[in-house]
Design a protein around this motif. Structure first.
Motif, mmCIF file in Angstrom:
data_model
loop_
_atom_site.group_PDB
_atom_site.id
_atom_site.type_symbol
_atom_site.label_atom_id
_atom_site.label_comp_id
_atom_site.label_asym_id
_atom_site.label_seq_id
_atom_site.Cartn_x
_atom_site.Cartn_y
_atom_site.Cartn_z
ATOM 1 N N ARG A 42 0.852 -1.193 0.000
ATOM 2 C CA ARG A 42 0.000 0.000 0.000
ATOM 3 C C ARG A 42 0.882 1.235 0.000
ATOM 4 N N LEU A 43 0.686 2.103 -0.990
ATOM 5 C CA LEU A 43 1.570 3.255 -1.157
ATOM 6 C C LEU A 43 1.495 4.199 0.036
ATOM 7 N N LEU A 67 1.879 5.038 -14.666
ATOM 8 C CA LEU A 67 2.006 6.467 -14.960
ATOM 9 C C LEU A 67 2.013 6.730 -16.450
ATOM 10 N N GLN B 41 7.810 6.155 -8.565
ATOM 11 C CA GLN B 41 7.020 6.473 -9.760
ATOM 12 C C GLN B 41 5.521 6.310 -9.485
ATOM 13 N N ALA B 42 5.186 5.432 -8.549
ATOM 14 C CA ALA B 42 3.783 5.323 -8.135
ATOM 15 C C ALA B 42 3.358 6.612 -7.430
ATOM 16 N N ARG B 43 4.246 7.180 -6.637
ATOM 17 C CA ARG B 43 3.949 8.456 -5.971
ATOM 18 C C ARG B 43 3.797 9.576 -7.005
ATOM 19 N N ALA B 44 4.645 9.529 -8.036
ATOM 20 C CA ALA B 44 4.529 10.532 -9.106
ATOM 21 C C ALA B 44 3.190 10.399 -9.815
ATOM 22 N N PHE B 45 2.770 9.174 -10.054
ATOM 23 C CA PHE B 45 1.461 8.921 -10.667
ATOM 24 C C PHE B 45 0.345 9.476 -9.789
ATOM 25 N N GLN B 46 0.448 9.189 -8.498
ATOM 26 C CA GLN B 46 -0.566 9.651 -7.546
ATOM 27 C C GLN B 46 -0.665 11.177 -7.548
ATOM 28 N N GLN B 48 0.558 13.357 -9.955
ATOM 29 C CA GLN B 48 0.265 13.939 -11.265
ATOM 30 C C GLN B 48 -1.211 13.871 -11.602
ATOM 31 N N PHE B 49 -1.851 12.778 -11.209
ATOM 32 C CA PHE B 49 -3.268 12.597 -11.543
ATOM 33 C C PHE B 49 -4.180 12.823 -10.331
ATOM 34 N N ARG B 53 -7.807 7.399 -4.607
ATOM 35 C CA ARG B 53 -8.052 5.992 -4.304
ATOM 36 C C ARG B 53 -6.809 5.355 -3.699
ATOM 37 N N ILE B 55 -3.703 3.146 -3.515
ATOM 38 C CA ILE B 55 -2.858 2.565 -4.549
ATOM 39 C C ILE B 55 -2.084 1.406 -3.945
#
Lengths: 68, 165
Positions: A42-43, A67, B41-46, B48-49, B53, B55
């Motif tokens: 979980r992030l 991404l 990169q998951a944090r960047a996705f979170q 940026q968009f 929800r 992740i």
């Protein structure tokens, strides 16, 4: 993706293997069958979470993506 | 999807995003080589968009992604308890999902009204809006390599039209 590319490929390249992936998608994990359990990080807090922990509480909409 | 997640939260549906490998990596958003990089990169996705929800970051090897079909933007609806797959799609489309969620709510209401219902198998061919301009614009944020790969893909598809998407 093209055959012989690693899972984390360096560049997108369409090919026969990608076509097979789409075809296989329709044949596997049929509706009405049990979804496979998995564990992921979980992030928010870095904790390991199982899908079964989530589905014990609620119905779950599961979206996959990245991404790029 | 964010709007749906909020709208249906109190109707018994939790939304989860599983972050996978990068589908169109480039110089600015490369393929994953380390799990810590994948988290970054998951944090960047979170960010940026503006993803609200939860992740879940898949393993570096793509354990969950492989188990569910390895396509880049899959969508599943999984039932509470026994994890029955109620719906699956090879591409995420919010309008389609809304139809499915309303259908499931209707089924629940029938049961609550003591009406007998049983499962039946059905399929339908969905459709989704194509937003190529927006997609290609986003490719540029991944780096020149992602754009070049996509241009090569378009050339390939002229000779080998894909059966999907």
């Amino acid at each position: 993706m093209t055959q012989n590319l690693p899972y984390n490929y360096e560049g997108y390249l369409p090919g026969e293997e990608e076509e097979k992936d789409f075809s296989r998608f329709q044949q596997t994990l049929k509706v009405g069958t049990q979804a496979p359990d998995f564990e992921a990080t979980r992030l928010e807090d870095g904790k390991k979470v199982k899908l079964s922990d989530l589905t014990a509480q609620s119905n779950v909409v599961l979206e996959f993506g990245s991404l790029t | 999807m964010e709007k749906l997640a909020i709208e249906y939260k109190d109707k018994g549906f939790d939304f989860v995003f599983v972050y996978t490998r990068e589908a169109h990596p480039g110089e600015l958003c490369p393929h994953h080589t380390r799990f810590e990089q994948k988290l970054d990169q998951a944090r960047a996705f979170q960010s940026q968009f503006d993803i609200q929800r939860p992740i879940l970051v898949d393993s570096l090897e793509g354990t969950a992604h492989r188990a569910y079909g390895i396509l880049p933007d899959m969508l599943y609806l999984i039932g509470k308890g026994q994890r029955s797959i109620w719906f699956k799609a090879d591409w995420t489309d919010a309008d389609t999902l809304r139809i499915i969620l309303e259908y499931q709510i209707k089924r629940r209401e029938m049961r609550q009204a003591n009406r007998k219902v049983g499962p039946n198998y059905c399929e339908f061919l969905g459709f989704r809006p194509r937003m190529w301009d927006r997609f290609v614009a986003h490719l540029h944020t991944n780096g020149p390599k992602a754009v070049a790969d996509w241009e090569r893909a378009m050339e390939y598809w002229k000779e080998h039209p894909p059966s999907h998407g």
